[in-house]
Scaffold this active site. Structure first.
Site, PDB file in Angstrom:
ATOM      1  N   SER A 144      -1.522   5.352  -0.499  1.00  8.22           N
ATOM      2  CA  SER A 144      -1.399   5.196   0.754  1.00  8.22           C
ATOM      3  C   SER A 144      -2.708   5.340   1.837  1.00  8.22           C
ATOM      4  O   SER A 144      -3.744   5.411   1.381  1.00  8.22           O
ATOM      5  CB  SER A 144      -0.258   5.625   1.719  1.00  8.22           C
ATOM      6  OG  SER A 144      -0.144   5.016   2.967  1.00  8.22           O
TER       7      SER A 144
ATOM      8  N   ASP B 270       5.012  -4.628   0.926  1.00  5.06           N
ATOM      9  CA  ASP B 270       4.523  -3.438   1.462  1.00  5.06           C
ATOM     10  C   ASP B 270       4.439  -3.954   2.891  1.00  5.06           C
ATOM     11  O   ASP B 270       3.802  -4.804   3.430  1.00  5.06           O
ATOM     12  CB  ASP B 270       3.301  -3.152   0.957  1.00  5.06           C
ATOM     13  CG  ASP B 270       2.692  -1.751   1.538  1.00  5.06           C
ATOM     14  OD1 ASP B 270       2.984  -1.418   2.546  1.00  5.06           O
ATOM     15  OD2 ASP B 270       1.926  -1.019   0.842  1.00  5.06           O
TER      16      ASP B 270
ATOM     17  N   HIS C  77       5.677  -0.183  -0.199  1.00  8.45           N
ATOM     18  CA  HIS C  77       4.795   0.762   0.050  1.00  8.45           C
ATOM     19  C   HIS C  77       4.919   2.025  -0.853  1.00  8.45           C
ATOM     20  O   HIS C  77       4.138   2.731  -1.132  1.00  8.45           O
ATOM     21  CB  HIS C  77       4.645   1.130   1.710  1.00  8.45           C
ATOM     22  CG  HIS C  77       3.588   2.061   1.916  1.00  8.45           C
ATOM     23  ND1 HIS C  77       2.204   1.687   1.869  1.00  8.45           N
ATOM     24  CD2 HIS C  77       3.502   3.163   2.294  1.00  8.45           C
ATOM     25  CE1 HIS C  77       1.593   2.641   2.219  1.00  8.45           C
ATOM     26  NE2 HIS C  77       2.160   3.612   2.688  1.00  8.45           N
TER      27      HIS C  77
HETATM   28  O1  9J3 Z   1      -0.270   7.379   3.981  1.00  8.44           O
HETATM   29  C1  9J3 Z   1       0.300   6.263   4.436  1.00  8.44           C
HETATM   30  O2  9J3 Z   1       1.499   6.140   4.044  1.00  8.44           O
HETATM   31  C2  9J3 Z   1      -0.261   5.485   5.492  1.00  8.44           C
HETATM   32  C3  9J3 Z   1       0.487   4.566   6.119  1.00  8.44           C
HETATM   33  C4  9J3 Z   1       0.882   4.808   7.535  1.00  8.44           C
HETATM   34  O3  9J3 Z   1       1.964   5.783   7.591  1.00  8.44           O
HETATM   35  O4  9J3 Z   1       0.111   4.572   8.588  1.00  8.44           O
HETATM   36  C5  9J3 Z   1       0.570   5.032  10.047  1.00  8.44           C
HETATM   37  C6  9J3 Z   1      -0.360   5.422  10.839  1.00  8.44           C
END
Ligand code: 9J3
Ligand code: ZN
Length: 296
Positions: free
Chosen positions: A165, A211, A243
């Site tokens: 992510s 995702d 995700h």
């Molecule tokens: O590290 C992640 O899971 C990025 C996705 C996220 O929560 O973005 C929101 C700002």
């Protein structure tokens, strides 16, 4: 007459030698290629070996306290226990937003058992953004190669980065700022920067079809497509995945990450069989893009 028969026999033997020569040469070439790559580690891979829960190396681990870490939050180093095979390439892995190293811990022993030193890290704060995570991945690599207890087991010239992510977004940031990196693998990566034409590091972008946090249409797909066309790159879209699929043990993620790291951190062309020709969609692969052959 006997002379003629002997001459004929000699000629026949010579012909046989010529007929056999190509086979002999092929074997010699394979041996020479193996000897020519000082970085390959472990036995010749099979589908079963890259899909296995553990590879051929027994793994040990050591903790890096946040107090001992500069520029990142500490972590856990997983490494092949034996020193008999010399040094190994290394990879640092960052978790995502609000998450800890525990969220990507399964990759530590899974990758290390194939012959890598693997450092799963915590970030300075769980809210750090991708650019910060990119800098932290590089700080962790520097710790690993310069100050860690296992620095003597690592080939500091053969390093890679991975992350989930925002850690995947950081993986792209790290590759952009340190072109000497040999491989990058963002896992369901998230970043506000959608374009990565600056990257020269071979990159495997892994996305998930379901995702909704970092949808592939606005994250992994543009990341992959914006990488240089001349680059060794690939796009793996997981089927029936979310995700958070990279947060638990996943054989498709492991298999292609191992193949990519082996191919580009170890320059081990024995693993190209898993990357080219391009894998076809199946129960676990929604889509796969890439250019073949690699390394050209
Ligand atoms: O590290 C992640 O899971 C990025 C996705 C996220 O929560 O973005 C929101 C700002
Ligand atoms: Zn950009």
């Amino acid at each position: 007459m006997r002379r003629h028969l002997a001459a004929a026999a000699t000629a026949t033997a010579a012909s046989l030698t010529l007929l056999l020569a190509p086979g002999v040469r092929a074997a010699d070439t394979a041996d020479a290629a193996a000897a020519a790559n000082p970085y390959e580690r472990g036995p010749a891979p099979t589908r079963a070996s890259v899909e296995a829960l553990r590879g051929p190396y027994a793994v040990s681990q050591t903790t890096v306290s946040s107090l001992a870490a500069t520029g990142f939050g500490g972590g856990t180093i997983y490494y092949p226990t034996s020193t008999a095979d010399g040094t190994f390439g290394a990879v640092v892995i960052s978790p995502g937003f609000t998450a800890y190293q525990s969220s990507i811990a399964w990759l530590g022993p899974r990758l290390a058992s194939q012959g890598f030193v693997v450092f799963t890290i915590d970030t300075l704060t769980t809210l750090d953004q991708p650019d910060s995570r990119g800098r932290q991945l590089l700080a962790a690599l520097d710790h690993l190669t310069q100050r860690s207890a296992v620095r003597g087991r690592i080939d500091a010239g053969r390093l890679g980065v991975m992350g989930h992510s925002m850690g995947g977004g950081g993986t792209l940031e790290a590759a952009k700022s340190r072109p000497s990196l040999k491989a990058a693998v963002p896992l369901t990566g998230w970043n506000t920067d959608k374009t990565w034409p600056e990257i020269t590091t071979p990159t495997l972008v892994i996305g998930a079809d379901g995702d909704t946090v970092a949808p592939v249409a606005t994250h992994s797909e543009p990341f992959y497509e914006s990488l240089p066309g001349s680059l060794d790159k690939a796009y793996l879209e997981l089927n029936g995945a979310t995700h958070f699929t990279p947060n638990t043990s996943n054989t498709t993620i492991a298999k292609y990450s191992i193949a990519w790291l082996k191919r580009f951190v170890d320059d081990d062309t024995r693993y190209e069989q898993f990357l080219c020709p391009l894998p076809r969609p199946d129960l676990t692969i929604e889509e796969y893009r890439g250019s073949c052959p690699l390394g050209s």
